[in-house]
Design a protein around this motif. Structure first.
Motif, PDB file in Angstrom:
ATOM      1  N   GLN A 146       7.264  15.038  -9.599  1.00 32.45           N
ATOM      2  CA  GLN A 146       8.498  14.415 -10.776  1.00 32.45           C
ATOM      3  C   GLN A 146       9.390  15.761 -10.803  1.00 32.45           C
ATOM      4  OE1 GLN A 146       6.971  12.436 -14.074  1.00 32.45           O
ATOM      5  NE2 GLN A 146       5.646  14.306 -14.635  1.00 32.45           N
ATOM      6  N   ASP A 147       8.770  16.941 -10.898  1.00 31.35           N
ATOM      7  CA  ASP A 147       9.671  17.998 -11.300  1.00 31.35           C
ATOM      8  C   ASP A 147      10.497  18.740 -10.286  1.00 31.35           C
ATOM      9  OD1 ASP A 147       9.009  17.589 -13.942  1.00 31.35           O
ATOM     10  OD2 ASP A 147       7.366  18.897 -13.940  1.00 31.35           O
ATOM     11  N   LYS A 148      10.289  18.351  -8.957  1.00 32.29           N
ATOM     12  CA  LYS A 148      10.736  18.643  -7.682  1.00 32.29           C
ATOM     13  C   LYS A 148      11.803  18.056  -7.316  1.00 32.29           C
ATOM     14  CE  LYS A 148       6.261  20.680  -6.105  1.00 32.29           C
ATOM     15  NZ  LYS A 148       5.178  20.781  -4.940  1.00 32.29           N
ATOM     16  N   PRO A 149      12.740  18.536  -6.637  1.00 31.87           N
ATOM     17  CA  PRO A 149      14.032  17.836  -6.121  1.00 31.87           C
ATOM     18  C   PRO A 149      13.962  16.861  -5.426  1.00 31.87           C
ATOM     19  CG  PRO A 149      14.277  20.384  -5.868  1.00 31.87           C
ATOM     20  CD  PRO A 149      12.893  20.125  -6.346  1.00 31.87           C
ATOM     21  N   GLU A 150      12.917  17.005  -4.493  1.00 32.81           N
ATOM     22  CA  GLU A 150      12.784  15.926  -3.513  1.00 32.81           C
ATOM     23  C   GLU A 150      12.208  14.747  -4.003  1.00 32.81           C
ATOM     24  OE1 GLU A 150       8.882  18.241  -2.866  1.00 32.81           O
ATOM     25  OE2 GLU A 150      11.150  18.798  -3.261  1.00 32.81           O
ATOM     26  N   SER A 151      11.925  14.583  -5.427  1.00 30.23           N
ATOM     27  CA  SER A 151      11.257  13.545  -6.059  1.00 30.23           C
ATOM     28  C   SER A 151      12.432  12.336  -6.098  1.00 30.23           C
ATOM     29  CB  SER A 151      10.802  13.620  -7.656  1.00 30.23           C
ATOM     30  OG  SER A 151      11.773  14.087  -8.224  1.00 30.23           O
ATOM     31  N   SER A 152      13.446  12.585  -6.072  1.00 30.02           N
ATOM     32  CA  SER A 152      14.471  11.514  -6.002  1.00 30.02           C
ATOM     33  C   SER A 152      14.471  10.737  -4.698  1.00 30.02           C
ATOM     34  CB  SER A 152      15.906  12.010  -6.596  1.00 30.02           C
ATOM     35  OG  SER A 152      16.364  13.027  -5.358  1.00 30.02           O
ATOM     36  N   LYS A 153      14.398  11.532  -3.571  1.00 34.85           N
ATOM     37  CA  LYS A 153      14.054  10.820  -2.374  1.00 34.85           C
ATOM     38  C   LYS A 153      13.274  10.038  -2.175  1.00 34.85           C
ATOM     39  CE  LYS A 153      16.489  14.676   0.238  1.00 34.85           C
ATOM     40  NZ  LYS A 153      16.343  15.664   1.149  1.00 34.85           N
ATOM     41  N   PHE A 154      11.927  10.359  -2.637  1.00 31.44           N
ATOM     42  CA  PHE A 154      10.669   9.597  -2.650  1.00 31.44           C
ATOM     43  C   PHE A 154      11.073   8.327  -3.670  1.00 31.44           C
ATOM     44  CE2 PHE A 154       8.929  13.152  -0.708  1.00 31.44           C
ATOM     45  CZ  PHE A 154       7.948  12.537   0.151  1.00 31.44           C
ATOM     46  N   SER A 155      11.734   8.589  -4.707  1.00 25.21           N
ATOM     47  CA  SER A 155      12.020   7.143  -5.705  1.00 25.21           C
ATOM     48  C   SER A 155      13.116   6.253  -4.984  1.00 25.21           C
ATOM     49  CB  SER A 155      12.705   7.975  -6.873  1.00 25.21           C
ATOM     50  OG  SER A 155      12.911   6.896  -8.052  1.00 25.21           O
ATOM     51  N   ASN A 156      13.965   6.771  -4.320  1.00 26.96           N
ATOM     52  CA  ASN A 156      14.627   5.925  -3.536  1.00 26.96           C
ATOM     53  C   ASN A 156      13.891   5.178  -2.442  1.00 26.96           C
ATOM     54  OD1 ASN A 156      17.153   6.629  -5.017  1.00 26.96           O
ATOM     55  ND2 ASN A 156      17.446   8.038  -3.634  1.00 26.96           N
ATOM     56  N   LEU A 157      13.194   5.808  -1.846  1.00 25.33           N
ATOM     57  CA  LEU A 157      12.134   5.045  -0.682  1.00 25.33           C
ATOM     58  C   LEU A 157      11.265   3.979  -1.414  1.00 25.33           C
ATOM     59  CD1 LEU A 157      10.970   4.922   2.076  1.00 25.33           C
ATOM     60  CD2 LEU A 157       9.566   6.845   1.324  1.00 25.33           C
ATOM     61  N   TYR A 158      10.576   4.390  -2.797  1.00 30.01           N
ATOM     62  CA  TYR A 158       9.881   3.345  -3.331  1.00 30.01           C
ATOM     63  C   TYR A 158      10.696   2.140  -3.638  1.00 30.01           C
ATOM     64  CZ  TYR A 158       7.136   1.326  -7.352  1.00 30.01           C
ATOM     65  OH  TYR A 158       6.685   0.787  -8.288  1.00 30.01           O
ATOM     66  N   HIS A 159      11.980   2.255  -4.362  1.00 31.31           N
ATOM     67  CA  HIS A 159      12.935   0.950  -4.449  1.00 31.31           C
ATOM     68  C   HIS A 159      13.248   0.350  -3.254  1.00 31.31           C
ATOM     69  CE1 HIS A 159      12.954   1.605  -8.740  1.00 31.31           C
ATOM     70  NE2 HIS A 159      13.136   2.914  -8.550  1.00 31.31           N
ATOM     71  N   LEU A 174       0.758  -1.281   0.112  1.00 35.75           N
ATOM     72  CA  LEU A 174      -0.065  -0.208  -0.083  1.00 35.75           C
ATOM     73  C   LEU A 174       0.988   1.409   0.025  1.00 35.75           C
ATOM     74  CD1 LEU A 174      -2.685  -0.977   2.491  1.00 35.75           C
ATOM     75  CD2 LEU A 174      -2.997  -0.855   0.148  1.00 35.75           C
ATOM     76  N   MET A 175       1.810   1.299   0.870  1.00 31.97           N
ATOM     77  CA  MET A 175       2.747   2.458   0.756  1.00 31.97           C
ATOM     78  C   MET A 175       3.294   2.549  -0.504  1.00 31.97           C
ATOM     79  SD  MET A 175       4.521   2.504   4.749  1.00 31.97           S
ATOM     80  CE  MET A 175       4.870   0.818   4.862  1.00 31.97           C
ATOM     81  N   LYS A 176       3.860   1.581  -1.166  1.00 33.99           N
ATOM     82  CA  LYS A 176       4.546   1.661  -2.323  1.00 33.99           C
ATOM     83  C   LYS A 176       3.740   2.419  -3.285  1.00 33.99           C
ATOM     84  CE  LYS A 176       7.375  -1.257  -5.498  1.00 33.99           C
ATOM     85  NZ  LYS A 176       8.026  -2.498  -5.852  1.00 33.99           N
ATOM     86  N   GLU A 177       2.567   1.832  -3.585  1.00 28.50           N
ATOM     87  CA  GLU A 177       1.458   2.359  -4.409  1.00 28.50           C
ATOM     88  C   GLU A 177       1.268   4.010  -4.192  1.00 28.50           C
ATOM     89  OE1 GLU A 177      -3.237   1.642  -5.368  1.00 28.50           O
ATOM     90  OE2 GLU A 177      -2.097  -0.005  -4.649  1.00 28.50           O
ATOM     91  N   ALA A 178       1.155   4.319  -3.049  1.00 25.79           N
ATOM     92  CA  ALA A 178       0.873   5.491  -2.673  1.00 25.79           C
ATOM     93  C   ALA A 178       2.181   6.347  -2.937  1.00 25.79           C
ATOM     94  CB  ALA A 178       0.546   5.732  -1.067  1.00 25.79           C
ATOM     95  N   ILE A 179       3.331   5.909  -2.611  1.00 28.59           N
ATOM     96  CA  ILE A 179       4.416   6.673  -2.946  1.00 28.59           C
ATOM     97  C   ILE A 179       4.581   6.958  -4.527  1.00 28.59           C
ATOM     98  CG2 ILE A 179       6.822   6.680  -2.959  1.00 28.59           C
ATOM     99  CD1 ILE A 179       6.492   5.580  -0.149  1.00 28.59           C
TER     100      ILE A 179
END
Length: 50
Positions: free
Chosen positions: A31-44, A18-23
């Motif tokens: 996707q155009d914001k700098p913090e998107s890479s942090k969330f992408s890492n969390l997703y993985h 569920l968390m992975k789907e929400a993230i």
């Protein structure tokens, strides 16, 4: 002496899905914001757990 009590899991396997789907949805929205890479890492990282 008594042995320490065993810790219990906080999240279930379903919670990770569920968390992975929400993230994943949130990453699309920011996707155009700098913090998107942090969330992408969390997703993985979540993908490795559940």
């Amino acid at each position: 002496m008594t042995e320490p009590t065993r810790s219990r899991a906080v999240f279930s396997t379903e919670d990770f899905s569920l968390m992975k789907e929400a993230i994943a949805d949130y990453i699309k929205k920011i996707q155009d914001k700098p913090e998107s890479s942090k969330f992408s890492n969390l997703y993985h990282r979540l993908g490795r757990l559940g």
